[in-house]
Structures are given as structure tokens and as C-alpha cells.
Design a protein around this motif. Structure first.
Motif, PDB file in Angstrom:
ATOM      1  N   GLU A 172       0.810  -1.222   0.000  1.00 38.41           N
ATOM      2  CA  GLU A 172       0.000   0.000   0.000  1.00 38.41           C
ATOM      3  C   GLU A 172       0.842   1.271   0.000  1.00 38.41           C
ATOM      4  OE1 GLU A 172      -0.429  -2.463   2.267  1.00 38.41           O
ATOM      5  OE2 GLU A 172      -2.145  -3.405   1.251  1.00 38.41           O
ATOM      6  N   ALA A 173       2.029   1.229   0.608  1.00 38.64           N
ATOM      7  CA  ALA A 173       2.821   2.447   0.748  1.00 38.64           C
ATOM      8  C   ALA A 173       4.312   2.140   0.728  1.00 38.64           C
ATOM      9  CB  ALA A 173       2.459   3.170   2.053  1.00 38.64           C
ATOM     10  N   THR A 210       7.003   9.424  -2.607  1.00 39.15           N
ATOM     11  CA  THR A 210       6.565   9.446  -4.007  1.00 39.15           C
ATOM     12  C   THR A 210       7.771   9.281  -4.925  1.00 39.15           C
ATOM     13  OG1 THR A 210       6.791  11.853  -4.232  1.00 39.15           O
ATOM     14  CG2 THR A 210       4.685  11.009  -3.383  1.00 39.15           C
ATOM     15  N   VAL A 211       7.512   8.944  -6.156  1.00 43.89           N
ATOM     16  CA  VAL A 211       8.584   8.767  -7.142  1.00 43.89           C
ATOM     17  C   VAL A 211       9.329  10.079  -7.366  1.00 43.89           C
ATOM     18  CG1 VAL A 211       9.087   8.196  -9.549  1.00 43.89           C
ATOM     19  CG2 VAL A 211       7.382   6.871  -8.277  1.00 43.89           C
ATOM     20  N   ASP A 212       8.589  11.189  -7.414  1.00 48.01           N
ATOM     21  CA  ASP A 212       9.219  12.496  -7.633  1.00 48.01           C
ATOM     22  C   ASP A 212      10.196  12.850  -6.517  1.00 48.01           C
ATOM     23  OD1 ASP A 212       8.018  13.147 -10.046  1.00 48.01           O
ATOM     24  OD2 ASP A 212       6.216  13.926  -9.081  1.00 48.01           O
ATOM     25  N   VAL A 213       9.787  12.645  -5.281  1.00 49.08           N
ATOM     26  CA  VAL A 213      10.663  12.964  -4.147  1.00 49.08           C
ATOM     27  C   VAL A 213      11.896  12.060  -4.150  1.00 49.08           C
ATOM     28  CG1 VAL A 213      10.850  12.987  -1.631  1.00 49.08           C
ATOM     29  CG2 VAL A 213       8.799  13.889  -2.732  1.00 49.08           C
ATOM     30  N   MET A 261      12.102  13.110   6.720  1.00 48.90           N
ATOM     31  CA  MET A 261      11.798  14.543   6.671  1.00 48.90           C
ATOM     32  C   MET A 261      11.955  15.049   5.238  1.00 48.90           C
ATOM     33  SD  MET A 261      13.503  16.141  10.111  1.00 48.90           S
ATOM     34  CE  MET A 261      12.912  15.708  11.754  1.00 48.90           C
ATOM     35  N   ALA A 262      11.584  14.198   4.298  1.00 48.11           N
ATOM     36  CA  ALA A 262      11.824  14.477   2.884  1.00 48.11           C
ATOM     37  C   ALA A 262      11.005  15.653   2.377  1.00 48.11           C
ATOM     38  CB  ALA A 262      11.528  13.232   2.051  1.00 48.11           C
ATOM     39  N   ARG A 263       9.824  15.870   2.929  1.00 49.88           N
ATOM     40  CA  ARG A 263       8.996  16.970   2.436  1.00 49.88           C
ATOM     41  C   ARG A 263       9.673  18.315   2.655  1.00 49.88           C
ATOM     42  NH1 ARG A 263       2.623  15.502   3.800  1.00 49.88           N
ATOM     43  NH2 ARG A 263       2.531  13.614   2.479  1.00 49.88           N
TER      44      ARG A 263
END
Length: 382
Positions: free
Chosen positions: A29-30, A175-178, A223-225
Motif C-alpha cells: 500500500e505504501a 513518491t517517485v518524484d521525491v 523529513m523528505a517533504r
């Protein structure tokens, strides 16, 4: 060894209270950030370095030649076995006592010997052509990665509301972008550890290590965001910095002055304004309110505060360069330039005898040494 690894990856250091590494394992799922994901950055860093070599050879170099940038470096020092032995085996910066001794031994005046050592030190620096190619490579990468960052971040919620960086933390799917953004940035800075030798090489080497540590640290504890916001903010000014340096090496003084002014404004406003108000506010206060502090939270914020201190120091250098540019009517070299210079340094070889020394005291103040003595060498930072 197992005990050391267990101590290093202690959950009570890295993660908030009541969260374990098992909670952040990937499921159907994640997907969550995993430390082993970063292993990919090592071979990718080598690939990026090879791409850089090809880019500089077949794209940047022809562009430089088209702009009439010469391939030769600074004036080479006249061969002298005695001075060369002192330079390589004893010191590159002889003191007054040693200079007087060499003056008597060689029958040269002290001023000429000082000039020889400056030319010999500068001889190890990269040519203007090499530095232009390096700056063009960095400009291309920063432009690409900044454009990519803006394009994907504008679709995210945390760009517009930084509190989203902490809601449901640390259970925020990767996410793939991050993932792509992080791996590419990390690989690039790893590739910079193999760099052109310059006056501030050690400082920049330590800076790259600090940047790599921050990227790695924020990825491992998810803390990727907020990490993506930090990276994008820093890439913005770097684009203009490298563009200004290219204009400087190409001796386009008007364009260099304009780009440097734009860089200075963007750097100071983003690093001394946006960074503390936007980034430090969310990592220090919003995260404290939503998540609460824990050991790695303190370390992460300490690193970000140290980064703010570096921003202040670099801003001081930029303002100093700008003030000097206003007084001289053009952007001049700052305290972190790659090449040494002084009023008595020139392109003439040192004489063999004392009575010839007067012929070498003139300085080519109009053109400098192949672009080294004039222009806008902005500080290399991130």
C-alpha cells in the motif's frame, strides 16, 4: 559490528516516540524512505561525473572557444631548481627571513622572488577555460534540477502550507518524484567531491560533506517533504551564480554585473529572508507543535541553524563584493577568488639577476591574467 549498527540505528534517536523501523517498512500500500535506497547514489555519482567530463569536452569547451576564452592558464614561473625545491619540499609561502636568504643565494631581489612564488602557486590553478567549462556544467545541472523541483513542488500541498510537512509524520509515503529528486541531488554533490582544485577547495569539500549529510539525514528519518523545500530554495540562487561566473570568464562585464546583481538580491532575500521565515519556522515551531521534539529532531535543526550562519557569512562576502563593485564601477574579485593577485603581480617572467628586476614590475591591469584579475567570481556555495 552488529552492536555498533544497532547503536547507530537506535529508534529512540531517529524516530518519534512510539515509532519503530518496522512501522516504516515498505508494503504493497505504501513506500517509505529506506536507508539502503541511498546506495544507488554512489554509482550514479560516478555516472554524473562521467557525463560531466563528456559535457565539458564536447559542449562547454566548444562554447568557450566560440567566446574566445583561451585555454592557457596563468603565466608560468621561470624554471629554477632552488626555488622549486623550496616550493615543493619546504613551503609555498616563504617568510621574510627565507626570502632574504634566497635573495642572497640567487642574487635576485626579494620582490622578484615573491613574484616567482605567486606565479608558481597560480600555475597549479585551473585555466579560465577549465573554470568556464565547470561553471557551464553546474549552471546546466542547477537549471535542470531547479526547474524539476519547481514543477513537481507546485503540485504538492506542503509547498503552499508547510504544516503539511508534519501532518501524519513519519507515516508519509515516498513518491517517485521525491525519491528521484533526492537521489539526483545527493549523487550530484557526491560527484563534486572530485572537483577542480581551487584556493577554497577544503572549505567547499567540507561544505559538500555537510550538504550530503543534511540530504542523507532528512531522507533516512523521512523529513523528505521539508528537505525538498530546502533543496529547491538553495538551487534558485545557484543558477544565477554560475551564469555570472560564465559571463565573467567570457569578459562580458556588463552582463556579469547584471547577473551578479540579480544573484546578490536573490541570494540575500532567499537565504536571510525566506529561509528563516519559511524553513526554520516550520522545522522549529510547526514541527514542535504537531510532532514534538526527539533526538534526531534536535540534530536536524542544529544543522539547519548552522546552515543559516553560513548564509549570513556568505551574504557578508557578497555585500562586500557589491560595495567594492559600486566604488570601482564594475564587479571585482571577492575574498574567495580562485587565483591570487596583488598590485605587483604580472605576466612577466622573473629576471635572472637583480639589475633586471625593474623590467618586471609593471602589472597588466587592463586585461589581468587571462580573465583572472577582473570579473565577478561569486562565492561557490549552496
Amino acid at each position: 559490528m552488529a552492536g555498533i549498527l544497532a547503536w547507530f540505528w537506535n529508534e529512540r534517536f531517529w524516530l518519534p516516540h512510539n515509532v519503530t523501523w518496522a512501522d516504516l517498512k515498505n508494503t504493497e500500500e505504501a513506500t517509505f524512505p529506506q536507508a539502503e535506497d541511498l546506495y544507488l547514489a554512489c554509482p550514479l555519482a560516478f555516472c554524473i561525473f562521467m557525463i560531466r567530463m563528456v559535457f565539458e569536452r564536447f559542449i562547454a569547451r566548444p562554447c568557450a572557444m566560440g567566446l574566445k576564452i583561451q585555454a592557457n592558464g596563468p603565466q608560468k614561473a621561470q624554471p629554477n631548481a632552488i626555488l622549486e625545491k623550496v616550493f615543493t619540499a619546504i613551503t609555498k609561502h616563504p617568510d621574510e627571513k627565507r626570502l632574504e636568504g634566497l635573495s642572497k643565494q640567487l642574487d635576485w631581489d626579494v620582490r622578484t622572488i615573491q613574484r616567482w612564488f605567486r606565479q608558481r602557486r597560480n600555475q597549479e590553478k585551473p585555466s579560465t577555460l577549465a573554470r568556464f567549462c565547470e561553471s557551464m556544467w553546474r549552471f546546466t545541472f542547477y537549471l535542470y534540477i531547479f526547474t524539476y523541483g519547481v514543477r513537481f513542488l507546485k503540485k504538492t500541498q506542503w509547498l503552499w502550507n508547510t504544516r503539511e510537512c508534519w501532518y501524519n509524520y513519519p507515516y508519509q509515503p515516498l513518491t517517485v518524484d521525491v525519491h528521484y529528486y533526492y537521489i539526483l541531488e545527493l549523487s550530484f554533490y557526491l560527484s563534486l567531491l572530485i572537483d577542480i582544485r581551487r584556493k577554497d577547495f577544503l572549505i567547499m569539500f567540507l561544505h559538500h560533506l555537510a550538504t550530503i549529510s543534511l540530504i542523507t539525514f532528512s531522507y533516512v528519518n523521512n523529513m523528505a517533504r521539508v528537505g525538498t523545500l530546502v533543496m529547491c530554495l538553495h538551487d534558485a540562487a545557484d543558477v544565477l551564480m554560475e551564469a555570472a561566473k560564465m559571463a565573467n570568464y567570457a569578459k562580458c562585464q556588463a552582463l556579469c554585473n547584471l547577473l551578479f546583481a540579480m544573484f546578490a538580491i536573490l541570494f540575500i532575500s532567499s537565504r536571510l529572508g525566506v529561509y528563516p521565515v519559511w524553513i526554520l519556522n516550520t522545522t522549529l515551531f510547526e514541527s514542535w507543535e504537531i510532532v514534538g521534539p526527539y533526538p534526531s529532531w534536535w540534530v536536524f535543526n542544529l544543522l539547519l541553524i548552522l546552515l543559516q550562519l553560513l548564509h549570513s557569512f556568505w551574504s557578508y562576502l557578497i555585500v562586500k563584493t557589491a560595495c567594492r563593485a559600486i566604488s570601482k564601477g564594475k564587479v571585482s574579485k571577492d575574498d574567495r577568488s580562485d587565483i591570487e593577485s596583488s598590485s605587483d603581480e604580472d605576466d612577466s617572467p622573473p629576471p635572472n639577476q637583480k639589475h633586471h628586476s625593474s623590467a618586471t614590475n609593471g602589472t597588466n591591469k587592463t586585461h589581468g591574467t587571462n580573465g583572472y584579475l577582473t570579473g565577478a567570481p561569486c562565492p561557490d556555495e549552496h
